[in-house]
Design a protein around this motif. Sequence first.
Motif, short mmCIF file in Angstrom:
data_model
loop_
_atom_site.label_atom_id
_atom_site.label_comp_id
_atom_site.label_asym_id
_atom_site.label_seq_id
_atom_site.Cartn_x
_atom_site.Cartn_y
_atom_site.Cartn_z
N ILE A 115 21.12 38.34 107.10
CA ILE A 115 19.76 38.10 107.62
C ILE A 115 18.80 39.21 107.26
O ILE A 115 17.71 39.27 106.53
CB ILE A 115 19.58 37.74 109.19
CG1 ILE A 115 20.66 36.70 109.25
CG2 ILE A 115 18.16 37.49 109.43
CD1 ILE A 115 20.95 36.21 110.88
N SER A 116 19.31 40.50 107.64
CA SER A 116 18.26 41.50 107.64
C SER A 116 17.93 42.26 106.22
O SER A 116 17.03 42.44 105.95
CB SER A 116 18.47 42.83 108.62
OG SER A 116 19.83 43.50 108.01
N ASP A 117 19.30 42.23 105.50
CA ASP A 117 19.05 42.64 103.99
C ASP A 117 18.46 41.95 103.17
O ASP A 117 17.49 42.31 102.19
CB ASP A 117 20.41 43.01 103.52
CG ASP A 117 20.32 44.38 102.52
OD1 ASP A 117 19.39 44.86 102.64
OD2 ASP A 117 21.38 44.76 101.89
N PHE A 118 18.53 40.54 103.35
CA PHE A 118 17.94 39.68 102.25
C PHE A 118 16.28 39.51 102.77
O PHE A 118 15.48 39.34 102.04
CB PHE A 118 18.29 38.21 102.49
CG PHE A 118 19.61 38.00 101.47
CD1 PHE A 118 19.53 38.31 99.94
CD2 PHE A 118 20.87 37.78 101.63
CE1 PHE A 118 20.09 38.03 99.12
CE2 PHE A 118 21.96 37.84 100.87
CZ PHE A 118 21.46 37.83 99.46
N ILE A 123 19.57 47.50 106.33
CA ILE A 123 20.83 47.26 107.03
C ILE A 123 20.64 48.11 108.32
O ILE A 123 20.25 49.35 108.37
CB ILE A 123 21.92 47.80 106.36
CG1 ILE A 123 22.20 46.85 105.14
CG2 ILE A 123 23.28 47.86 107.22
CD1 ILE A 123 23.33 47.43 104.29
N LEU A 124 20.61 47.50 109.50
CA LEU A 124 20.41 48.10 110.74
C LEU A 124 21.55 49.25 111.25
O LEU A 124 22.73 48.80 110.99
CB LEU A 124 20.19 47.13 111.79
CG LEU A 124 19.10 46.01 111.52
CD1 LEU A 124 19.09 45.24 112.63
CD2 LEU A 124 17.83 46.97 112.03
N ASP A 125 20.98 50.31 111.63
CA ASP A 125 21.99 51.31 112.10
C ASP A 125 22.89 50.95 113.44
O ASP A 125 24.05 51.12 113.58
CB ASP A 125 21.14 52.66 112.31
CG ASP A 125 20.84 53.53 111.19
OD1 ASP A 125 21.63 53.25 110.35
OD2 ASP A 125 20.05 54.24 111.31
N GLU A 224 14.40 44.07 93.09
CA GLU A 224 14.94 44.98 94.18
C GLU A 224 16.07 43.98 94.61
O GLU A 224 15.79 42.76 94.93
CB GLU A 224 13.77 45.11 95.52
CG GLU A 224 13.05 46.17 95.01
CD GLU A 224 13.10 47.26 96.15
OE1 GLU A 224 14.14 46.87 96.96
OE2 GLU A 224 12.44 48.34 96.29
N VAL A 225 17.11 44.11 94.62
CA VAL A 225 18.13 43.53 94.95
C VAL A 225 19.22 43.77 95.99
O VAL A 225 19.46 45.19 96.25
CB VAL A 225 19.34 43.31 93.73
CG1 VAL A 225 20.65 42.38 94.19
CG2 VAL A 225 18.69 42.70 92.56
#
Length: 253
Positions: A115-118, A123-125, A224-225
């Motif tokens: 969810i967060s990267d797309f 990427i959450l810590d 950006e991928v």
Amino acid sequence: MEVVYGIIFFVLGSVLASFYCVLATRLPEGKSIIKPRSHCLQCNHELAWYELIPIFAFLFLKGRCRNCHKRIPFYTFVAEFVTGLLFMGSYFYFGFSYNFYVSLFLISLLILIFISDFQYMIILDSPLLIAGLGIFFLKFFYFDINVALYSLRDGLILFLFMFAIAILGKFLFKREALGGGDIKLSFIIGMTVGVSYGLMTLVLSTFLALPYATFSLLTNSSHEVPYGPFLIAALCIVFLYYDKFSYILNLFM
Ligand SMILES: [Zn+2]
């Protein structure tokens, strides 16, 4: 009793996933995860208790907000359903064991990072930290302190390896090829499966990312991928098919 546990883990997975959707959309924007209470992202209508029930709320509301009738993001439904299935599947596959508890951490990371990267290329810590601590303590309880400490060493080796690749990539291509989140995630990969399986995970992740990267280079101008989803997906695959990968590994050694 097996079936009852299966259902319990399905429900647990879908409830957690609905929390992960909140985490993955609020934290990157610097918002609190407690306040305000869950609301429609379009009209801010605060959700009633029955609108918070994972999966069923989406089906019952036919995928639309009760107040403004705008669409509820479909990925929330998919995340809830898939996480439930994966939690339940892990239970049936592993039973109550070390592998089962590790897989719950990996599935959680998988959903959060997808969810967060797309959506935000981030990427959450905090989930990485929680998964790292969780896996460390599982290794300690199921094995011993040495196994737990060795996993930190393996995590560090893979972290440094990815860090070196990132520096090399920046030098060669004159731009960020790997994000900080991808490098931190490599620590978790090394911790979970060790150095040699970790390197195989990295190789597998590039194969998984290749079709998407090619497609996105051809259609998208930003170039950006997100790489994180493919890293964590590769880790889940290696973790699940350990025996098959150990066969491949033996061919090389
Ligand atoms: Zn609304």
